[in-house]
Design a protein around this motif. Sequence first.
Motif, PDB file in Angstrom:
ATOM      1  N   ASP A 185     -34.029   6.165   2.391  1.00  0.00           N
ATOM      2  CA  ASP A 185     -34.548   6.949   1.591  1.00  0.00           C
ATOM      3  C   ASP A 185     -33.427   7.989   1.264  1.00  0.00           C
ATOM      4  O   ASP A 185     -33.178   7.909   0.074  1.00  0.00           O
ATOM      5  CB  ASP A 185     -35.110   8.116   2.902  1.00  0.00           C
ATOM      6  N   VAL A 186     -32.240   8.204   2.130  1.00  0.00           N
ATOM      7  CA  VAL A 186     -31.053   8.356   1.532  1.00  0.00           C
ATOM      8  C   VAL A 186     -30.750   7.315   0.649  1.00  0.00           C
ATOM      9  O   VAL A 186     -30.234   8.248  -0.657  1.00  0.00           O
ATOM     10  CB  VAL A 186     -30.135   9.182   2.355  1.00  0.00           C
ATOM     11  N   TRP A 187     -30.249   6.762   0.320  1.00  0.00           N
ATOM     12  CA  TRP A 187     -29.855   5.735  -0.647  1.00  0.00           C
ATOM     13  C   TRP A 187     -30.145   6.064  -2.169  1.00  0.00           C
ATOM     14  O   TRP A 187     -29.844   5.807  -2.936  1.00  0.00           O
ATOM     15  CB  TRP A 187     -29.671   4.323   0.428  1.00  0.00           C
ATOM     16  N   LEU A 188     -32.130   5.977  -1.680  1.00  0.00           N
ATOM     17  CA  LEU A 188     -32.528   5.763  -2.479  1.00  0.00           C
ATOM     18  C   LEU A 188     -32.913   6.556  -3.633  1.00  0.00           C
ATOM     19  O   LEU A 188     -32.400   7.356  -4.857  1.00  0.00           O
ATOM     20  CB  LEU A 188     -33.985   5.130  -2.272  1.00  0.00           C
ATOM     21  N   VAL A 189     -32.725   7.852  -2.928  1.00  0.00           N
ATOM     22  CA  VAL A 189     -32.091   9.132  -3.818  1.00  0.00           C
ATOM     23  C   VAL A 189     -30.744   9.305  -3.952  1.00  0.00           C
ATOM     24  O   VAL A 189     -30.865  10.216  -5.184  1.00  0.00           O
ATOM     25  CB  VAL A 189     -32.932  10.843  -2.559  1.00  0.00           C
ATOM     26  N   ASP A 190     -30.254   9.221  -3.594  1.00  0.00           N
ATOM     27  CA  ASP A 190     -28.505   8.872  -4.096  1.00  0.00           C
ATOM     28  C   ASP A 190     -28.417   8.137  -5.348  1.00  0.00           C
ATOM     29  O   ASP A 190     -28.489   8.677  -6.258  1.00  0.00           O
ATOM     30  CB  ASP A 190     -27.830   8.270  -2.763  1.00  0.00           C
TER      31      ASP A 190
END
Length: 257
Positions: A185-190
Motif C-alpha cells: 500500500d505504501v509503495w503504491l501511494v508513493d
Amino acid sequence: MNRHTQALAVVVPAHDEEELLGACLESIATAVDEARSVVPRIGVWVVLDACTDASAAIASAAGMQVLTVIEQSVGSARAAGMRAALERFAAVSSRKLWTAHTDADSVVPKNWLTHQLDLAERGADVVVGTVRPDFRDLDAEQTAAWWATHTPGVANGHVHGANLGIRASALLAAGGFTDAAVHEDVWLVDEIRARGGHLVATDAAWVRTSGRPIGRAPGGYSRYLREDLVPLARQARAPLPLPRVDRHWESDPSEVA
C-alpha cells in the motif's frame, strides 16, 4: 448522484480470518448501503489467499463476490481483486471508477465510502484514512502509548491498506499493487504521489483494525504495535505541532510525522 464517479469497487484480502471476517463484511455492507444513493454501481470482492479455515463460507454467506488465490501475499491478493473489479466495470472509464480497500481484520464506519466519494468528487486521487487499533487487544501501556502519540480528529497521513481509497486511473498509471507481502500500500501511494496524484489524508472515517500481537503480514501493523508503539511514545519529549484541520487535511503525507 456523484457527478464524476460512476462505479465503486471494494477489495478485501483475507488469509484465515474466520474470527474477524464476519464483522468486517457486515460493516462493509452497511457502508455500501449508505453509498448506493451516491453511486449505484458497487461491487465488493473478498480475495481469499491460501485460506484453510471457514473464511470462504463466511464471505459467501455475506453475499460478497469471492475470489480464491494461493499467493500468500497481500499485495497479490489486492491486485487480484482489482483485476476482477476492472473486468466487471470494463465499460466504466478508469477515471470514474473509485476503489476502496480495507483488511479482513478491520471494521469500517458507516460513512467510510460516502466520505471517500465526497473527497473524490473534490478531486482526490488517493484518500489516506487513519486506523485505530482494537484497544481490547492492547495492554494498558500500549493503550496509553497510542493515545499519547495520536490525536483524534487529526489525520497523520500514515498509509494503511485497512483504510485506503484510490481512483482506478491513478492506480493503473502507477502500476497497481505489487506482489509484496507487506507495504504494498505504501509503495503504491508513493508512486501515485511521485506521478503528481492528488492525495487527501483524513480522520473523518477512521477504521478499527485488529491490535493482535501477531498479524497475518510480517512487518505490518501488528509488528508496529508490538515493537514500535511504546518506544516511540517514550521518545516523544514534547507534543509535536499539529496542522490545522477541519476533520481532514490535504497535503503530502510525508510532511506529517
